[in-house]
Every structure is written in structure tokens, then in C-alpha cells.
Design a protein around this motif. Structure first.
Motif, PDB file in Angstrom:
ATOM      1  N   ASP A   1      34.581  47.219  48.453  1.00  0.00           N
ATOM      2  CA  ASP A   1      34.115  46.049  47.924  1.00  0.00           C
ATOM      3  C   ASP A   1      35.066  45.279  48.228  1.00  0.00           C
ATOM      4  OD1 ASP A   1      33.792  43.383  46.761  1.00  0.00           O
ATOM      5  OD2 ASP A   1      32.347  44.777  45.458  1.00  0.00           O
ATOM      6  N   THR A   2      35.949  44.638  49.097  1.00  0.00           N
ATOM      7  CA  THR A   2      37.563  43.948  49.054  1.00  0.00           C
ATOM      8  C   THR A   2      37.660  42.681  48.486  1.00  0.00           C
ATOM      9  OG1 THR A   2      36.028  42.782  51.151  1.00  0.00           O
ATOM     10  CG2 THR A   2      37.800  45.037  51.526  1.00  0.00           C
ATOM     11  N   GLU A   3      36.586  41.774  47.778  1.00  0.00           N
ATOM     12  CA  GLU A   3      35.776  41.096  47.001  1.00  0.00           C
ATOM     13  C   GLU A   3      36.059  41.057  45.546  1.00  0.00           C
ATOM     14  OE1 GLU A   3      34.014  37.321  48.594  1.00  0.00           O
ATOM     15  OE2 GLU A   3      34.358  38.097  50.121  1.00  0.00           O
ATOM     16  N   ALA A   4      36.513  42.497  45.505  1.00  0.00           N
ATOM     17  CA  ALA A   4      36.618  42.502  44.013  1.00  0.00           C
ATOM     18  C   ALA A   4      38.170  42.307  43.927  1.00  0.00           C
ATOM     19  CB  ALA A   4      36.736  44.325  43.664  1.00  0.00           C
ATOM     20  N   ARG A   5      38.531  41.742  42.184  1.00  0.00           N
ATOM     21  CA  ARG A   5      39.856  41.193  41.875  1.00  0.00           C
ATOM     22  C   ARG A   5      40.639  42.336  41.319  1.00  0.00           C
ATOM     23  NH1 ARG A   5      39.370  36.251  38.264  1.00  0.00           N
ATOM     24  NH2 ARG A   5      40.016  37.936  36.899  1.00  0.00           N
ATOM     25  N   HIS A   6      39.744  43.623  40.780  1.00  0.00           N
ATOM     26  CA  HIS A   6      39.814  44.602  39.943  1.00  0.00           C
ATOM     27  C   HIS A   6      38.796  45.689  40.205  1.00  0.00           C
ATOM     28  CE1 HIS A   6      43.198  42.704  37.797  1.00  0.00           C
ATOM     29  NE2 HIS A   6      42.274  41.514  37.208  1.00  0.00           N
ATOM     30  N   PRO A   7      39.805  47.151  40.394  1.00  0.00           N
ATOM     31  CA  PRO A   7      38.531  47.985  40.277  1.00  0.00           C
ATOM     32  C   PRO A   7      37.898  48.667  38.922  1.00  0.00           C
ATOM     33  CG  PRO A   7      40.732  48.346  40.455  1.00  0.00           C
ATOM     34  CD  PRO A   7      40.703  47.247  40.509  1.00  0.00           C
ATOM     35  N   VAL A   8      38.152  48.130  37.707  1.00  0.00           N
ATOM     36  CA  VAL A   8      37.169  48.442  36.937  1.00  0.00           C
ATOM     37  C   VAL A   8      37.076  47.128  35.972  1.00  0.00           C
ATOM     38  CG1 VAL A   8      37.414  49.261  34.630  1.00  0.00           C
ATOM     39  CG2 VAL A   8      38.230  50.601  37.212  1.00  0.00           C
ATOM     40  N   THR A   9      35.831  46.753  35.909  1.00  0.00           N
ATOM     41  CA  THR A   9      35.288  45.515  34.835  1.00  0.00           C
ATOM     42  C   THR A   9      34.628  46.832  33.804  1.00  0.00           C
ATOM     43  OG1 THR A   9      33.227  45.338  35.906  1.00  0.00           O
ATOM     44  CG2 THR A   9      34.918  44.346  37.068  1.00  0.00           C
ATOM     45  N   PHE A  10      34.051  45.081  32.460  1.00  0.00           N
ATOM     46  CA  PHE A  10      34.439  45.988  31.459  1.00  0.00           C
ATOM     47  C   PHE A  10      34.087  44.910  30.493  1.00  0.00           C
ATOM     48  CE2 PHE A  10      39.073  44.882  30.874  1.00  0.00           C
ATOM     49  CZ  PHE A  10      38.780  44.607  29.702  1.00  0.00           C
ATOM     50  N   THR A  11      32.764  45.024  29.550  1.00  0.00           N
ATOM     51  CA  THR A  11      32.833  44.228  28.563  1.00  0.00           C
ATOM     52  C   THR A  11      32.824  45.016  26.941  1.00  0.00           C
ATOM     53  OG1 THR A  11      31.347  43.108  29.625  1.00  0.00           O
ATOM     54  CG2 THR A  11      31.110  43.319  27.834  1.00  0.00           C
ATOM     55  N   ILE A  12      33.644  44.225  26.217  1.00  0.00           N
ATOM     56  CA  ILE A  12      33.292  44.578  25.005  1.00  0.00           C
ATOM     57  C   ILE A  12      33.492  43.395  24.156  1.00  0.00           C
ATOM     58  CG2 ILE A  12      35.817  45.309  23.162  1.00  0.00           C
ATOM     59  CD1 ILE A  12      38.035  45.944  26.024  1.00  0.00           C
ATOM     60  N   THR A  13      32.733  44.149  23.510  1.00  0.00           N
ATOM     61  CA  THR A  13      32.048  43.559  21.467  1.00  0.00           C
ATOM     62  C   THR A  13      32.880  43.589  20.438  1.00  0.00           C
ATOM     63  OG1 THR A  13      30.141  44.939  21.635  1.00  0.00           O
ATOM     64  CG2 THR A  13      30.105  43.209  22.751  1.00  0.00           C
ATOM     65  N   ALA A  14      32.880  42.919  19.122  1.00  0.00           N
ATOM     66  CA  ALA A  14      33.075  43.159  18.284  1.00  0.00           C
ATOM     67  C   ALA A  14      32.430  42.056  17.016  1.00  0.00           C
ATOM     68  CB  ALA A  14      34.678  43.040  18.652  1.00  0.00           C
ATOM     69  N   THR A  15      32.843  42.395  16.166  1.00  0.00           N
ATOM     70  CA  THR A  15      32.303  41.977  14.711  1.00  0.00           C
ATOM     71  C   THR A  15      33.455  40.740  14.531  1.00  0.00           C
ATOM     72  OG1 THR A  15      30.668  43.539  14.008  1.00  0.00           O
ATOM     73  CG2 THR A  15      31.659  41.897  12.744  1.00  0.00           C
ATOM     74  N   LEU A  16      33.346  40.017  13.602  1.00  0.00           N
ATOM     75  CA  LEU A  16      34.595  38.649  13.741  1.00  0.00           C
ATOM     76  C   LEU A  16      34.203  38.890  12.354  1.00  0.00           C
ATOM     77  CD1 LEU A  16      34.329  35.730  16.119  1.00  0.00           C
ATOM     78  CD2 LEU A  16      36.561  37.144  15.053  1.00  0.00           C
ATOM     79  N   ARG A  17      35.410  39.197  12.023  1.00  0.00           N
ATOM     80  CA  ARG A  17      35.602  39.195  10.272  1.00  0.00           C
ATOM     81  C   ARG A  17      35.963  37.705   9.305  1.00  0.00           C
ATOM     82  NH1 ARG A  17      38.646  44.636   8.449  1.00  0.00           N
ATOM     83  NH2 ARG A  17      38.312  45.078  10.954  1.00  0.00           N
ATOM     84  N   LEU A  18      35.630  37.315   7.995  1.00  0.00           N
ATOM     85  CA  LEU A  18      36.031  35.731   7.116  1.00  0.00           C
ATOM     86  C   LEU A  18      37.186  36.820   6.413  1.00  0.00           C
ATOM     87  CD1 LEU A  18      32.673  33.850   6.387  1.00  0.00           C
ATOM     88  CD2 LEU A  18      34.217  33.968   8.055  1.00  0.00           C
ATOM     89  N   GLY A  19      37.918  35.465   6.336  1.00  0.00           N
ATOM     90  CA  GLY A  19      39.255  35.591   5.673  1.00  0.00           C
ATOM     91  C   GLY A  19      40.004  36.687   5.209  1.00  0.00           C
ATOM     92  N   SER A  20      40.349  36.988   6.410  1.00  0.00           N
ATOM     93  CA  SER A  20      41.107  38.430   6.716  1.00  0.00           C
ATOM     94  C   SER A  20      43.029  37.937   7.375  1.00  0.00           C
ATOM     95  CB  SER A  20      41.138  39.258   8.197  1.00  0.00           C
ATOM     96  OG  SER A  20      39.434  39.618   8.300  1.00  0.00           O
TER      97      SER A  20
END
Length: 118
Positions: free
Chosen positions: A99-118
């Protein structure tokens, strides 16, 4: 009474500039961020609670990099940001070599919970 009012206000505040600055500081050189979706936790107070044993997702980071090791390094670095908790990898995909169109060989999705008042 002023101290209580200030404590109350700070407990429900999220400093977006600090979150983004800390993200920029921990981002490895070979990681590219394609998109960030984030919602202040206060916006979820009117929503129904998440399923038992799970935290709401307020922060999603999509990007690409050269290796799975860089994704692991990013996960470790994100976990030290005080405003983020439950940092986890939702998806990581290696792009096919032809796939010569790919910018990077590895793509990812990371999720998290945001904390208030940190």
C-alpha cells in the motif's frame, strides 16, 4: 467561604491548554496525530452512566507511526499525564507493505478518560 468556592470551581474545571501542552511534550518524534476527539467530562453529567465496571471515554487519539513499539511508548507516556486515566489501545493496524498510499505502516486509536480538577 472564598476558599470553598475556589476549590469547588477548580474541581469542575479542565485546563484544555495544559492537556494539549502535556500531549505535545510526551509525543514521540515518529508519531503523527491524525485527529483528537475530546469532550469535557462535565458534558457527560446529564448522560446515563456507562455500563458497570467501565469508564466513559472522553478522549480519543488517532494517528500513525513507524512501529508497534512506538505505539507502546506513546501509551506509556500518555499514562503519566495527570488529566488522563484509563489510557488504553483500542486498535492498532499494520498497513500492508504494497500500500504505497499509506503514510505510516502502523495506524492506531487510543482512548482515555479525562479527569477534572487534576
Amino acid at each position: 467561604s472564598r476558599t470553598n468556592a475556589l476549590s469547588s470551581a477548580l474541581a469542575t474545571r479542565l485546563a484544555w491548554d495544559r492537556v494539549l501542552r502535556e500531549l505535545a511534550l510526551v509525543l514521540p518524534n515518529d508519531v503523527t496525530v491524525d485527529s483528537i476527539q475530546a469532550t469535557a467530562p462535565a458534558a457527560y453529567t446529564a448522560a446515563p452512566p456507562p455500563a458497570e465496571g467501565t469508564e466513559p471515554v472522553h478522549f480519543t487519539l488517532n494517528g500513525g507511526t513507524e512501529s508497534q513499539e512506538s505505539v507502546a511508548e506513546l501509551l506509556a507516556r500518555l499514562s503519566v499525564i495527570p488529566e488522563l486515566s484509563n489510557v488504553s489501545l483500542s486498535q492498532a493496524t499494520r498497513v500492508e507493505e504494497d500500500d504505497t498510499e499509506a503514510r505510516h505502516p502502523v495506524t492506531f486509536t487510543i482512548t482515555a478518560t479525562l479527569r477534572l480538577g487534576s
